[in-house]
Design a protein around this motif. Structure first.
Motif, PDB file in Angstrom:
ATOM      1  N   VAL A  92     -33.995 -19.518   4.786  1.00 21.25           N
ATOM      2  CA  VAL A  92     -35.155 -20.345   5.570  1.00 21.25           C
ATOM      3  C   VAL A  92     -35.992 -19.110   6.458  1.00 21.25           C
ATOM      4  N   ILE A  93     -37.338 -19.159   6.281  1.00 17.65           N
ATOM      5  CA  ILE A  93     -37.968 -18.184   6.867  1.00 17.65           C
ATOM      6  C   ILE A  93     -38.971 -18.497   7.988  1.00 17.65           C
ATOM      7  N   PHE A  94     -39.935 -19.343   7.447  1.00 17.61           N
ATOM      8  CA  PHE A  94     -40.916 -19.795   8.384  1.00 17.61           C
ATOM      9  C   PHE A  94     -40.782 -21.344   8.803  1.00 17.61           C
ATOM     10  N   LYS A  95     -41.129 -22.036   9.981  1.00 17.37           N
ATOM     11  CA  LYS A  95     -41.104 -23.305  10.016  1.00 17.37           C
ATOM     12  C   LYS A  95     -42.727 -23.536  10.705  1.00 17.37           C
ATOM     13  N   THR A  96     -43.152 -24.348   9.842  1.00 20.88           N
ATOM     14  CA  THR A  96     -44.537 -24.827  10.146  1.00 20.88           C
ATOM     15  C   THR A  96     -44.700 -26.368  10.260  1.00 20.88           C
ATOM     16  N   TYR A  97     -45.922 -26.957  10.834  1.00 22.42           N
ATOM     17  CA  TYR A  97     -46.118 -28.072  10.974  1.00 22.42           C
ATOM     18  C   TYR A  97     -47.512 -28.426  11.016  1.00 22.42           C
ATOM     19  N   GLY A  98     -48.003 -29.364   9.953  1.00 29.68           N
ATOM     20  CA  GLY A  98     -49.208 -29.936   9.980  1.00 29.68           C
ATOM     21  C   GLY A  98     -49.496 -31.055  10.643  1.00 29.68           C
ATOM     22  N   HIS A 116     -49.251 -26.059  13.196  1.00 30.98           N
ATOM     23  CA  HIS A 116     -48.320 -25.032  14.358  1.00 30.98           C
ATOM     24  C   HIS A 116     -47.516 -24.145  13.361  1.00 30.98           C
ATOM     25  N   VAL A 117     -47.588 -22.919  13.674  1.00 27.38           N
ATOM     26  CA  VAL A 117     -46.755 -21.795  13.261  1.00 27.38           C
ATOM     27  C   VAL A 117     -45.710 -21.233  13.743  1.00 27.38           C
ATOM     28  N   GLY A 118     -44.606 -21.595  13.749  1.00 29.52           N
ATOM     29  CA  GLY A 118     -43.220 -21.189  14.675  1.00 29.52           C
ATOM     30  C   GLY A 118     -43.286 -19.695  14.456  1.00 29.52           C
ATOM     31  N   LYS A 119     -43.187 -18.996  15.522  1.00 32.80           N
ATOM     32  CA  LYS A 119     -43.376 -17.726  15.743  1.00 32.80           C
ATOM     33  C   LYS A 119     -42.183 -16.863  15.617  1.00 32.80           C
ATOM     34  N   ASN A 120     -41.033 -17.465  16.089  1.00 32.96           N
ATOM     35  CA  ASN A 120     -39.821 -17.011  16.221  1.00 32.96           C
ATOM     36  C   ASN A 120     -38.922 -17.233  14.836  1.00 32.96           C
ATOM     37  N   HIS A 121     -39.022 -16.593  13.827  1.00 38.44           N
ATOM     38  CA  HIS A 121     -38.495 -16.913  12.437  1.00 38.44           C
ATOM     39  C   HIS A 121     -37.513 -15.743  12.200  1.00 38.44           C
ATOM     40  N   ASN A 122     -37.140 -15.969  10.954  1.00 36.70           N
ATOM     41  CA  ASN A 122     -36.048 -15.167  10.420  1.00 36.70           C
ATOM     42  C   ASN A 122     -36.560 -14.148   9.608  1.00 36.70           C
ATOM     43  N   ARG A 123     -36.100 -12.790   9.803  1.00 33.22           N
ATOM     44  CA  ARG A 123     -36.739 -11.766   9.153  1.00 33.22           C
ATOM     45  C   ARG A 123     -35.795 -11.634   7.912  1.00 33.22           C
ATOM     46  N   ILE A 124     -36.575 -11.227   6.724  1.00 32.77           N
ATOM     47  CA  ILE A 124     -35.939 -10.939   5.448  1.00 32.77           C
ATOM     48  C   ILE A 124     -36.246  -9.699   4.806  1.00 32.77           C
TER      49      ILE A 124
END
Length: 139
Positions: free
Chosen positions: A110-116, A88-96
């Protein structure tokens, strides 16, 4: 009309997609998922999108239904396909900010959140959110 204007007109009329609104955007979610899946296995690996918001099937079934396309893409060098992970790739993420120099702007952000999900992602219930990518392997 000079040559530059002519070339620009050709570019705009021929090369840009119909309905292009002037904004260039691109996300790297597919590449992130492919990188994750490839890091979890060896051999021919494929990250397939799973639309959990619209009644997606299980990753087991998604990989199985893509078998012919997957095998064709590798010139039938293998004969079987199966799921081995969900991601899972979290699509609402911070922009840098971009980092074109040696400095690293926005360090420690912190930019992306993902879950395997591991192999449990393959059997995640149909019609339920969870993995938005299926990791499939040809063997």
């Amino acid at each position: 009309m000079n040559i530059q204007t002519t070339l620009l007109s050709i570019f705009v009329c021929v090369l840009l997609p119909k309905g292009y609104d002037g904004t260039l955007t691109y996300n790297y979610f597919d590449e992130m998922a492919q990188s994750y899946c490839a890091s979890q296995s060896s051999g021919w690996v494929f990250a397939l999108r799973r639309d959990c918001a619209r009644g997606a099937d299980t990753c087991n079934n998604i990989c199985a239904s893509a078998k012919n396309a997957i095998l064709a893409s590798i010139s039938n060098q293998r004969t079987r396909v199966s799921c081995f992970d969900g991601y899972h790739v979290g699509k609402n993420h911070n922009r840098i900010r971009d980092n074109p120099s040696t400095a690293q702007p926005d360090s420690n952000t912190v930019i992306f959140k993902t879950y395997g999900y591991g192999s449990g992602g393959c059997t995640w219930k149909a019609n339920h959110c969870g993995p938005n990518y299926c990791c499939c392997k040809a063997f």
